[in-house]
Design a protein around this motif. Sequence first.
Motif, PDB file in Angstrom:
ATOM      1  N   LEU A 256      -2.107   7.287   9.804  1.00  0.00           N
ATOM      2  CA  LEU A 256      -2.239   5.911  10.287  1.00  0.00           C
ATOM      3  C   LEU A 256      -3.702   5.554  10.533  1.00  0.00           C
ATOM      4  N   ASN A 257      -4.486   6.519  11.005  1.00  0.00           N
ATOM      5  CA  ASN A 257      -5.912   6.296  11.205  1.00  0.00           C
ATOM      6  C   ASN A 257      -6.610   6.027   9.867  1.00  0.00           C
ATOM      7  N   LEU A 258      -6.282   6.834   8.853  1.00  0.00           N
ATOM      8  CA  LEU A 258      -6.876   6.629   7.525  1.00  0.00           C
ATOM      9  C   LEU A 258      -6.447   5.293   6.922  1.00  0.00           C
ATOM     10  N   MET A 259      -5.278   4.814   7.322  1.00  0.00           N
ATOM     11  CA  MET A 259      -4.740   3.543   6.827  1.00  0.00           C
ATOM     12  C   MET A 259      -5.316   2.344   7.570  1.00  0.00           C
ATOM     13  N   GLY A 260      -6.172   2.593   8.562  1.00  0.00           N
ATOM     14  CA  GLY A 260      -6.767   1.495   9.310  1.00  0.00           C
ATOM     15  C   GLY A 260      -5.915   1.002  10.459  1.00  0.00           C
ATOM     16  N   GLU A 261      -5.038   1.877  10.976  1.00  0.00           N
ATOM     17  CA  GLU A 261      -4.178   1.565  12.124  1.00  0.00           C
ATOM     18  C   GLU A 261      -3.361   0.286  11.903  1.00  0.00           C
ATOM     19  N   PRO A 262      -2.507   0.278  10.886  1.00  0.00           N
ATOM     20  CA  PRO A 262      -1.638  -0.884  10.681  1.00  0.00           C
ATOM     21  C   PRO A 262      -0.603  -0.996  11.798  1.00  0.00           C
TER      22      PRO A 262
ATOM     23  N   ALA B  75      -2.366   5.621  -7.520  1.00  0.00           N
ATOM     24  CA  ALA B  75      -1.370   4.788  -6.834  1.00  0.00           C
ATOM     25  C   ALA B  75      -1.326   5.052  -5.337  1.00  0.00           C
ATOM     26  N   PHE B  76      -1.725   6.261  -4.906  1.00  0.00           N
ATOM     27  CA  PHE B  76      -1.525   6.677  -3.517  1.00  0.00           C
ATOM     28  C   PHE B  76      -2.851   6.935  -2.813  1.00  0.00           C
ATOM     29  N   ASN B  77      -3.045   6.236  -1.703  1.00  0.00           N
ATOM     30  CA  ASN B  77      -4.230   6.447  -0.873  1.00  0.00           C
ATOM     31  C   ASN B  77      -3.914   5.901   0.523  1.00  0.00           C
ATOM     32  N   PRO B  78      -3.850   6.820   1.525  1.00  0.00           N
ATOM     33  CA  PRO B  78      -4.292   8.209   1.500  1.00  0.00           C
ATOM     34  C   PRO B  78      -3.225   9.172   0.983  1.00  0.00           C
ATOM     35  N   VAL B  79      -3.702  10.383   0.617  1.00  0.00           N
ATOM     36  CA  VAL B  79      -2.831  11.533   0.374  1.00  0.00           C
ATOM     37  C   VAL B  79      -3.153  12.546   1.465  1.00  0.00           C
ATOM     38  N   VAL B  80      -2.245  12.680   2.413  1.00  0.00           N
ATOM     39  CA  VAL B  80      -2.472  13.534   3.582  1.00  0.00           C
ATOM     40  C   VAL B  80      -1.691  14.835   3.381  1.00  0.00           C
ATOM     41  N   ILE B  81      -2.417  15.944   3.356  1.00  0.00           N
ATOM     42  CA  ILE B  81      -1.835  17.254   3.055  1.00  0.00           C
ATOM     43  C   ILE B  81      -1.948  18.138   4.293  1.00  0.00           C
ATOM     44  N   SER B  82      -0.804  18.645   4.738  1.00  0.00           N
ATOM     45  CA  SER B  82      -0.778  19.388   6.002  1.00  0.00           C
ATOM     46  C   SER B  82      -1.719  20.577   5.991  1.00  0.00           C
ATOM     47  N   GLU B  83      -1.840  21.238   4.845  1.00  0.00           N
ATOM     48  CA  GLU B  83      -2.703  22.419   4.748  1.00  0.00           C
ATOM     49  C   GLU B  83      -4.146  22.078   5.135  1.00  0.00           C
ATOM     50  N   GLN B  84      -4.597  20.872   4.793  1.00  0.00           N
ATOM     51  CA  GLN B  84      -5.979  20.476   5.085  1.00  0.00           C
ATOM     52  C   GLN B  84      -6.162  20.096   6.553  1.00  0.00           C
TER      53      GLN B  84
ATOM     54  N   ILE C  42       0.029  14.614  12.276  1.00  0.00           N
ATOM     55  CA  ILE C  42      -0.219  14.338  10.863  1.00  0.00           C
ATOM     56  C   ILE C  42       0.072  12.869  10.544  1.00  0.00           C
ATOM     57  N   PHE C  43       1.047  12.300  11.234  1.00  0.00           N
ATOM     58  CA  PHE C  43       1.328  10.865  11.059  1.00  0.00           C
ATOM     59  C   PHE C  43       0.204  10.023  11.667  1.00  0.00           C
TER      60      PHE C  43
ATOM     61  N   ASN D 204       0.848  -1.197   0.000  1.00  0.00           N
ATOM     62  CA  ASN D 204       0.000   0.000   0.000  1.00  0.00           C
ATOM     63  C   ASN D 204       0.880   1.242   0.000  1.00  0.00           C
ATOM     64  N   LEU D 205       0.488   2.236  -0.789  1.00  0.00           N
ATOM     65  CA  LEU D 205       1.272   3.465  -0.926  1.00  0.00           C
ATOM     66  C   LEU D 205       0.450   4.666  -0.479  1.00  0.00           C
ATOM     67  N   GLY D 206       1.080   5.556   0.266  1.00  0.00           N
ATOM     68  CA  GLY D 206       0.432   6.799   0.671  1.00  0.00           C
ATOM     69  C   GLY D 206       1.402   7.956   0.581  1.00  0.00           C
ATOM     70  N   ILE D 207       0.880   9.164   0.741  1.00  0.00           N
ATOM     71  CA  ILE D 207       1.689  10.384   0.730  1.00  0.00           C
ATOM     72  C   ILE D 207       1.349  11.199   1.968  1.00  0.00           C
ATOM     73  N   ILE D 208       2.384  11.718   2.630  1.00  0.00           N
ATOM     74  CA  ILE D 208       2.208  12.742   3.661  1.00  0.00           C
ATOM     75  C   ILE D 208       3.069  13.923   3.237  1.00  0.00           C
ATOM     76  N   THR D 209       2.444  15.053   2.966  1.00  0.00           N
ATOM     77  CA  THR D 209       3.177  16.193   2.425  1.00  0.00           C
ATOM     78  C   THR D 209       2.854  17.477   3.160  1.00  0.00           C
ATOM     79  N   ASN D 210       3.879  18.316   3.334  1.00  0.00           N
ATOM     80  CA  ASN D 210       3.679  19.672   3.829  1.00  0.00           C
ATOM     81  C   ASN D 210       3.424  20.644   2.690  1.00  0.00           C
ATOM     82  N   GLY D 211       3.407  20.138   1.466  1.00  0.00           N
ATOM     83  CA  GLY D 211       3.077  20.981   0.323  1.00  0.00           C
ATOM     84  C   GLY D 211       1.608  21.362   0.328  1.00  0.00           C
ATOM     85  N   PHE D 212       1.201  22.131  -0.681  1.00  0.00           N
ATOM     86  CA  PHE D 212      -0.129  22.716  -0.652  1.00  0.00           C
ATOM     87  C   PHE D 212      -1.103  22.022  -1.605  1.00  0.00           C
TER      88      PHE D 212
END
Length: 230
Positions: A165-171, A141-150, A160-161, A117-125
């Motif tokens: 992890l919550n969106l990922m189902g707490e692996p 390819a990426f889910n979740p995409v977690v964006i700090s601005e949101q 933010i991590f 599983n692939l995800g993104i955590i970004t401080n970008g906008f």
Amino acid sequence: MSNLLSKYKWILFDADETLFHFDAFAGLKLMFSRFDIEFNADDFARYQQVNKPLWVEYQNGLISAAHLQHTRFNDWARRLSVSPQYLNSQFLTAMADICQPLPGARELVDSLTGRVNLGIITNGFTQLQSIRLSRTGFQDAFNPVVISEQLGKAKPDIAIFNHALNLMGEPEKHQVLMVGDNLHSDILGGMNAGIDTCWLNHYGAPLTDDIAPSYQVSNLTQLHQLLHAN
């Protein structure tokens, strides 16, 4: 023999300078050319004198994304008689227009899709991330995409991590790897969240005493080889 892909169920990526080129000077040159202004290296140096401290404040949770985005363009907005918000939006549009995946990014993502599983955590906008993912064909390819601005929290904040992890189902945390180029926001942030980390150290920078990534590579091709090696 098993490889690292059998160890991890999730690989989280930073975006800027991890998956995508982020050439702010080129983006600013393109944006200002659309205002018939030749933006030069001296202009960029002055911009960075304002921009860089704002990013530190943002990552330390002292200012909002909106404050960063608008303050860095205040002087230019006055000179051009437009709003800072408009200039910031034009900048993000220009950055999307010149966006390219880093060398090896497409091959790496293709090799991992369906295997982990692939995800993104970004401080970008948000405006830039969504356009880039769409234009590069990476959006599926990426889910979740977690964006700090949101979220209102930026790496290295553990919030933010934890949100990701919550969106990922707490692996299980030992089954999650964070990959990023920023030793402070990506690697220290991942360490604080209790997950393994891989530092994408493009320029051979030295490690600091208090930040110890699980792995270190100098480019995405090396990461590809590391993950797939038996």
